[in-house]
Scaffold this motif. Structure first.
Motif, short mmCIF file in Angstrom:
data_model
loop_
_atom_site.label_atom_id
_atom_site.label_comp_id
_atom_site.label_asym_id
_atom_site.label_seq_id
_atom_site.Cartn_x
_atom_site.Cartn_y
_atom_site.Cartn_z
N GLU A 1 0.81 -1.22 0.00
CA GLU A 1 0.00 0.00 0.00
C GLU A 1 0.84 1.28 0.00
O GLU A 1 0.61 2.21 0.76
CB GLU A 1 -0.99 0.00 1.17
N THR A 2 1.82 1.30 -0.89
CA THR A 2 2.70 2.47 -1.00
C THR A 2 2.54 3.22 -2.33
O THR A 2 3.16 4.26 -2.52
CB THR A 2 4.17 2.05 -0.82
N VAL A 3 1.73 2.68 -3.23
CA VAL A 3 1.45 3.33 -4.50
C VAL A 3 -0.06 3.46 -4.64
O VAL A 3 -0.79 2.48 -4.41
CB VAL A 3 2.02 2.54 -5.69
N ALA A 4 -0.53 4.64 -5.00
CA ALA A 4 -1.96 4.87 -5.21
C ALA A 4 -2.25 5.04 -6.69
O ALA A 4 -1.52 5.75 -7.39
CB ALA A 4 -2.43 6.10 -4.43
N GLU A 5 -3.30 4.40 -7.15
CA GLU A 5 -3.74 4.54 -8.54
C GLU A 5 -5.18 5.02 -8.55
O GLU A 5 -5.99 4.63 -7.71
CB GLU A 5 -3.66 3.20 -9.28
N LEU A 6 -5.51 5.87 -9.51
CA LEU A 6 -6.88 6.32 -9.73
C LEU A 6 -7.31 5.93 -11.13
O LEU A 6 -6.56 6.11 -12.09
CB LEU A 6 -6.99 7.84 -9.55
N TRP A 7 -8.51 5.38 -11.24
CA TRP A 7 -9.10 4.98 -12.51
C TRP A 7 -10.52 5.54 -12.58
O TRP A 7 -11.14 5.83 -11.55
CB TRP A 7 -9.19 3.46 -12.62
N VAL A 8 -11.06 5.66 -13.78
CA VAL A 8 -12.46 6.06 -13.93
C VAL A 8 -13.14 5.17 -14.97
O VAL A 8 -12.47 4.55 -15.80
CB VAL A 8 -12.64 7.54 -14.37
N VAL B 1 -10.40 3.23 -16.95
CA VAL B 1 -9.40 4.01 -17.67
C VAL B 1 -8.48 4.63 -16.62
O VAL B 1 -8.94 5.28 -15.69
CB VAL B 1 -10.07 5.12 -18.51
N LEU B 2 -7.18 4.43 -16.77
CA LEU B 2 -6.24 4.94 -15.78
C LEU B 2 -6.15 6.46 -15.81
O LEU B 2 -6.01 7.06 -16.88
CB LEU B 2 -4.84 4.35 -16.03
N VAL B 3 -6.24 7.08 -14.63
CA VAL B 3 -6.12 8.52 -14.48
C VAL B 3 -4.70 8.91 -14.09
O VAL B 3 -4.06 9.74 -14.73
CB VAL B 3 -7.12 9.06 -13.44
N THR B 4 -4.19 8.30 -13.02
CA THR B 4 -2.84 8.63 -12.56
C THR B 4 -2.32 7.55 -11.63
O THR B 4 -3.09 6.77 -11.05
CB THR B 4 -2.82 9.99 -11.84
N VAL B 5 -0.99 7.52 -11.49
CA VAL B 5 -0.29 6.66 -10.54
C VAL B 5 0.62 7.57 -9.71
O VAL B 5 1.40 8.34 -10.27
CB VAL B 5 0.56 5.59 -11.26
N VAL B 6 0.50 7.48 -8.38
CA VAL B 6 1.30 8.32 -7.49
C VAL B 6 1.98 7.45 -6.44
O VAL B 6 1.30 6.74 -5.71
CB VAL B 6 0.41 9.37 -6.79
#
Length: 232
Positions: free
Chosen positions: A117-124, A129-134
């Motif tokens: 749980e050290t990388v966050a991903e956002l999809w819609v 569809v991938l929004v961002t990887v942080v």
């Protein structure tokens, strides 16, 4: 930023103060555009500090649900959604907006350097569809301090919530996507007018497949979140 968005962000900060108490912030190790040392590019001394992103994602989740803007739906098998197949998602959940026509937001968490749980991903949307990887890179050389990462996550969540996200699939295998700072394109044979294509997709007039949705704050109406096929 609208008054509604400011209120959401203030609520996130308040909840994050509790949820993120065990994940302390850190300063930019390269202030003033200081160049990283060569060895930092192959080094990651403290991957666990990036769990601050998971705490922030949970704060956003609780606030959006408390504001009655969304409901939570856990994903039973999150691994199949990972953008890095060798490091699958360990946990993910949908934030499904209450308002008609808004894009659902998928939040995913995965490991970095073996630390969960050290990388966050956002999809819609669905299919996602991938929004961002942080962060997009966790090496010590690319470390910009926790404030920058939290801001990046906040801006992308708000971009989706305000109905700003648009992605349009362009000819030749490229695509253009709106983001909090404008829009960008990637792939082969990117057309010069890709910015205009994003705006056409936003208006529902693009001839290409696209993904877009309404603001989560918008009044209920007949419009639906749109994933459009190509038109003739």
């Amino acid at each position: 930023m609208t008054a509604e968005e400011q209120a959401l962000l203030a609520a996130v900060e308040a909840r994050f103060a509790v949820l993120g108490a065990g994940t302390p912030p850190w300063d930019d190790p390269h202030p003033g555009a200081e160049s990283p040392a060569e060895e930092e590019y192959s080094r990651l001394l403290d991957p666990a500090k990036y769990r601050i992103l998971a705490a922030r994602a949970r704060a956003w989740t609780e606030v959006l649900v408390a504001a009655r803007l969304a409901r939570v739906e856990e994903v039973a098998e999150p691994a199949v959604l990972a953008c890095h197949p060798t490091t699958p998602l360990e946990r993910s959940w949908w934030l499904r907006p209450v308002r008609a026509g808004a894009l659902p937001l998928l939040v995913g968490l995965r490991s970095m350097d073996g630390v969960t749980e050290t990388v966050a991903e956002l999809w819609v949307a669905e299919p996602p569809v991938l929004v961002t990887v942080v962060p997009d890179c966790g090496c010590d050389a690319c470390d910009e301090g926790s404030a920058g990462y939290l801001t990046e996550l906040d801006e992308h969540v708000l971009h989706v919530v305000r109905g700003g996200f648009v992605r349009v699939e362009l000819p030749g295998g490229s695509h253009a996507t709106s983001d909090p700072n404008g829009c960008s394109a990637s792939g082969f044979s990117i057309p010069d007018d890709y910015v205009a294509e994003v705006e056409r997709a936003r208006a529902g007039t693009s001839p290409y497949p696209s993904t877009s949705g309404r603001s989560w704050f918008a009044p209920d109406g007949p419009e639906a979140a749109v994933v459009t096929p190509a038109t003739a």
